[in-house]
Write a protein that holds these residues in place. Structure first.
Motif, mmCIF file in Angstrom:
data_model
loop_
_atom_site.group_PDB
_atom_site.id
_atom_site.type_symbol
_atom_site.label_atom_id
_atom_site.label_comp_id
_atom_site.label_asym_id
_atom_site.label_seq_id
_atom_site.Cartn_x
_atom_site.Cartn_y
_atom_site.Cartn_z
ATOM 1 N N UNK A 1 -2.156 1.488 -8.236
ATOM 2 C CA UNK A 1 -1.875 1.774 -9.640
ATOM 3 C C UNK A 1 -2.930 2.748 -10.138
ATOM 4 N N UNK A 2 -2.502 3.836 -10.763
ATOM 5 C CA UNK A 2 -3.485 4.803 -11.225
ATOM 6 C C UNK A 2 -2.925 5.746 -12.260
ATOM 7 N N UNK B 1 6.945 5.635 -12.106
ATOM 8 C CA UNK B 1 6.219 6.365 -13.147
ATOM 9 C C UNK B 1 6.551 5.659 -14.458
ATOM 10 N N UNK B 2 5.569 4.975 -15.031
ATOM 11 C CA UNK B 2 5.809 4.108 -16.187
ATOM 12 C C UNK B 2 5.214 4.702 -17.460
ATOM 13 N N UNK B 3 5.756 4.262 -18.589
ATOM 14 C CA UNK B 3 5.221 4.688 -19.879
ATOM 15 C C UNK B 3 5.513 6.133 -20.221
ATOM 16 N N UNK C 1 0.819 -1.229 0.000
ATOM 17 C CA UNK C 1 0.000 0.000 0.000
ATOM 18 C C UNK C 1 0.842 1.263 0.000
ATOM 19 N N UNK C 2 2.131 1.159 0.324
ATOM 20 C CA UNK C 2 3.035 2.309 0.307
ATOM 21 C C UNK C 2 3.776 2.435 -1.018
ATOM 22 N N UNK C 3 3.334 1.690 -2.030
ATOM 23 C CA UNK C 3 3.941 1.743 -3.358
ATOM 24 C C UNK C 3 2.901 2.257 -4.346
ATOM 25 N N UNK C 4 3.260 3.255 -5.139
ATOM 26 C CA UNK C 4 2.366 3.791 -6.156
ATOM 27 C C UNK C 4 2.960 3.624 -7.532
ATOM 28 N N UNK C 5 2.127 3.307 -8.515
ATOM 29 C CA UNK C 5 2.543 3.223 -9.915
ATOM 30 C C UNK C 5 1.682 4.200 -10.702
ATOM 31 N N UNK D 1 -1.963 9.409 -13.814
ATOM 32 C CA UNK D 1 -1.316 10.555 -13.183
ATOM 33 C C UNK D 1 -2.348 11.507 -12.598
ATOM 34 N N UNK D 2 -3.498 11.631 -13.243
ATOM 35 C CA UNK D 2 -4.564 12.476 -12.698
ATOM 36 C C UNK D 2 -5.038 11.936 -11.347
ATOM 37 N N UNK D 3 -5.195 10.609 -11.245
ATOM 38 C CA UNK D 3 -5.680 9.992 -10.015
ATOM 39 C C UNK D 3 -4.680 10.112 -8.867
ATOM 40 N N UNK D 4 -3.401 10.235 -9.200
ATOM 41 C CA UNK D 4 -2.362 10.297 -8.178
ATOM 42 C C UNK D 4 -2.328 11.647 -7.459
ATOM 43 N N UNK D 5 -3.024 12.632 -8.003
ATOM 44 C CA UNK D 5 -2.966 13.972 -7.461
ATOM 45 C C UNK D 5 -3.344 13.991 -5.982
ATOM 46 N N UNK D 6 -2.479 14.596 -5.161
ATOM 47 C CA UNK D 6 -2.753 14.757 -3.743
ATOM 48 C C UNK D 6 -2.375 13.570 -2.879
ATOM 49 N N UNK D 7 -1.947 12.454 -3.505
ATOM 50 C CA UNK D 7 -1.570 11.266 -2.743
ATOM 51 C C UNK D 7 -0.055 11.202 -2.587
ATOM 52 N N UNK D 8 0.427 10.304 -1.735
ATOM 53 C CA UNK D 8 1.871 10.140 -1.554
ATOM 54 C C UNK D 8 2.166 8.700 -1.181
ATOM 55 N N UNK D 9 3.377 8.249 -1.520
ATOM 56 C CA UNK D 9 3.790 6.875 -1.289
ATOM 57 C C UNK D 9 5.272 6.856 -0.944
#
Length: 711
Positions: A626-627, A642-644, A587-591, A629-637
């Protein structure tokens, strides 16, 4: 309690944490607490003592000269605790009167190294600043000779963990080009205004008062119950430790109208918004109804995070009930339904569906405009200015639009707009922006102001129509609107002039410059993507990252290219495995990705390899986040991939207005796509991996030496 103490406590195993609490619970209950503290020989400051926790662990405590004031500084293994206590010294900053801790031994070592360097290096970073100016900003007499030897910002940055924090903040500001008066106002005065009141009933002790004035690094704890409440949630340090600049903004008694706080990623804007909402809730009269305060944002994911964090910050259910958390669009739909103002049978929120509707109407009328141009004209001119007739449109300014159109073209374009809106009406459909516009009109017509205070996070992403709705939710007056945002993170291209919307923040604006989330290495790498970017500040000026820096250090970001998508995904899965094997929870990992399709491919690959993955926007589930870039706004990990970031995927061709259609909008669209990449990279706290397949995106040119498929 010092902030470092809590951070080290959080990393301890549970049995050791219990022993720490038991030790200090007994310590606070002792009549002569000092008897538990042990002095060292040959130490720089005899007031710094150690206390036994176990045979292996010791705490480090600063004891005031008189009275019962103590500062819990560190919790370390036995030998390291003794070594730290022997080398460090406490003092009181001359400008802020707050306590500071410095490593005397490391400073002496740095001085010797800089003197050796000075013989061959004529440059001096602060040659244009007099000793008088530096002293007035709190630079100590004994540190001045070291500062005078610094040749550049890199050598200043190397002293980050050696210099007292307040003095380092001042020097970074000067090095970045801030003027002394600006530093005095935004940094030095912030420490002074944020000083906590002290209720020490004993002869005055300069060190006790200095502890109280070190808000942001020191929390005052009055007994074991309060200590336990803090230690039970050590990772939520943001509840307790606010930087003075944050505290000054969040806990100001009252603003005489709308107020705004800006700052780069990780500077704590969301934290300030949460604390402001808490402060306003605690000030409400006892008979104020539940939900009197609105805490809102544009994103559902961020709204859920605000809800979670507010529950941590405000534990009193009665006070918590005074604050309602909901997105702007969801609230607008609710207001419109409640008003009987013609709630639509369907709300169009997917951009491709809206563009398809524009395309059909444009082909039927043969208007000669593209669907993208028509949609942008409608959003940025017609809706933004509340235009309802051809006459209004023909007279309306088109500031910010790059393609000039004459009167005949305007008339033809308005026919398309009218046909588009009529088609929506017949289908019983509205866009979210239309819902907001109608909800604002319903509130104004009924003179209904459902909230006493409105606090807005990620303010830079809101459209003028959404701002009119927010303005209509609360009566003008003290503390009506509180805005938190960062123009450098604007990802939707909405251009807003707050003053034109009746939201005057002049004289009530503050900027945060210290990043507490992202390491300096990740921050510098990400900021270099924005070379030359100077976004507007939503109020007629420009925003700047001058003086923006991090208090944290760690590994440098990694950037890797791959031959194809399959290879990139395999490498990403391997890296996620490495992160989880090192103790990072999934849960502390974001893609972060640009397209939903790539995100689902990555999530499926993680699942096939035995790692749970949760696609943001789907039902909440455990696993790697996994989300888009728009969905990642305001979150932190803790760790982010950052792929692609490939040529042809970022910038996304479908999101870019052709230059020949509108050159100004073309540049704005590119800027929004670049901001998306910046936002995605700055979600990382400790580790950042950026990858691509095929050729890398041109956005990576400032941070990778050449553009080739594999690196």
């Amino acid at each position: 309690m010092h902030r470092d103490f809590l951070m080290e406590f959080a990393a301890l195993e549970k049995p050791v944490q219990r022993r720490v609490f038991e030790t200090f619970e007994k310590f606070t209950g002792a009549t002569h607490a000092g008897v538990h503290l042990e002095k060292l020989t040959h130490q720089r400051d005899p007031r710094i003592r150690t206390i036994r926790i176990t045979d292996f662990w010791r705490g480090v405590v600063l004891k005031a000269d008189r009275g019962d004031g103590y500062l819990l500084l560190k919790v370390l293994p036995h030998d390291k605790a003794n070594d730290w206590a022997a080398k460090h010294r406490a003092s009181v900053n001359a400008a802020t009167q707050g306590v500071e801790i410095r490593n005397d031994v490391a400073l002496e070592r740095a001085s010797r190294s800089l003197k050796a360097l000075a013989a061959d290096e004529p440059r001096r970073l602060f040659a244009d600043r007099s000793d008088k100016v530096l002293r007035s900003l709190g630079i100590e007499e004994e540190i001045l000779p070291i500062i005078r030897l610094l040749p550049d910002e890199a050598h200043l940055e190397a002293l980050h963990r050696v210099l007292p924090e307040q003095q380092f903040d001042v020097l970074v500001g000067l090095a970045s080009g801030m003027e002394p008066a600006e530093i005095d106002r935004e940094i030095v005065r912030a420490y002074v205004r944020a000083a906590a009141p002290t209720s020490v009933e004993q002869p005055a002790d300069g060190l006790v008062s200095a502890m109280a004035r070190a808000r942001g690094r020191v929390a005052l704890v009055s007994g074991p119950d309060e200590l336990l409440e803090i230690l039970e949630r050590p990772f939520d340090a943001w509840r307790i430790f606010l930087h003075p600049a944050q505290y000054r903004v969040a806990y100001r008694e009252s603003y005489n109208g709308p107020a705004r706080v800006t700052g780069g990623p990780g500077t704590g804007k969301t934290v300030v918004a949460l604390h402001r909402a808490s402060h306003l809730a605690r000030r409400l009269p006892a008979d104020a109804p539940d939900g009197s305060i609105l805490l809102t944002t544009a994103s559902e994911d961020l709204a859920a995070e605000l809800e979670r964090c507010l529950a941590l910050l405000v534990t009193d259910r009665r006070i918590r009930a005074k604050v309602r958390v909901v997105t702007v669009d969801a609230l607008a739909a609710e207001v419109l339904r409640r008003s009987g103002g013609g709630a639509p049978s369907k709300v169009l929120f997917q951009q491709h569906a809206i563009l398809a509707r524009w395309g059909r109407v444009a082909r039927r009328i043969d208007a000669g405009f593209t669907d993208l141009f028509l949609d942008q004209e409608w959003r940025q001119v017609v809706l933004a200015q509340s235009i309802e007739s051809a006459e209004q449109y023909l007279r309306a300014p088109r500031t910010g639009r790059g393609r000039a159109i004459g009167t005949a073209e305007r008339a033809r374009l308005w026919r398309v707009v009218a046909a588009f809106e009529e088609e929506l009406r017949r289908a019983g459909e509205l866009t979210f922006l239309q819902v907001c516009a109608r909800a604002a009109r319903a509130l104004d017509e009924a003179d209904d102001r459902p909230f006493r205070h409105v606090v807005i996070d990620e303010a830079q992403d809101l459209h003028p129509v959404q701002w009119r709705f927010l303005r209509a939710l609360v009566a003008p007056g003290p503390d009506d609107l509180f805005l938190a945002g960062d123009p450098h993170q604007r990802i939707y291209g909405n251009k807003v002039s707050l003053r034109s919307l009746g939201i005057q923040v002049v004289g009530r604006s503050s900027r945060l410059r210290v990043n507490y989330r992202t390491t300096q290495e990740i921050l510098s790498w990400s900021a270099s993507l924005l070379t030359g970017e100077r976004p507007d500040d939503m109020d007629g000026g420009e925003d700047s990252l001058a003086g923006y820096h991090s208090t944290l250090h760690g590994a440098h970001p990694e950037a890797h290219g791959h031959v194809d998508k399959a290879e990139e995904i395999r490498a990403l899965v391997a890296r996620v495995k490495d992160w989880t094997a090192s103790g990072v929870s999934p849960e502390d990992i974001g893609v972060a990705v640009r397209t939903v399709r790539l995100g689902r491919d990555i999530a499926q690959a993680l699942e096939r390899n035995g790692m749970p993955a949760h696609v943001l926007g789907d039902a909440t589930a455990p696993g790697v986040r996994v989300g888009t870039m728009h969905r990642m706004k305001g979150l932190e990990f803790r760790c982010v991939a950052v792929a692609g970031v490939s040529d042809g995927l970022l910038p996304l061709p479908g999101a870019i207005t052709p230059e020949e259609t509108d050159p100004l909008q073309h540049r704005e669209d590119l800027s929004s796509e670049l901001s998306l990449l910046f936002v995605a990279c700055t979600r990382a706290r400790e580790a950042l991996l950026v990858s691509w397949h095929g050729a890398p995106s041109a956005f990576l040119d400032p941070v990778i030496p050449t553009r080739s498929p594999a690196r």
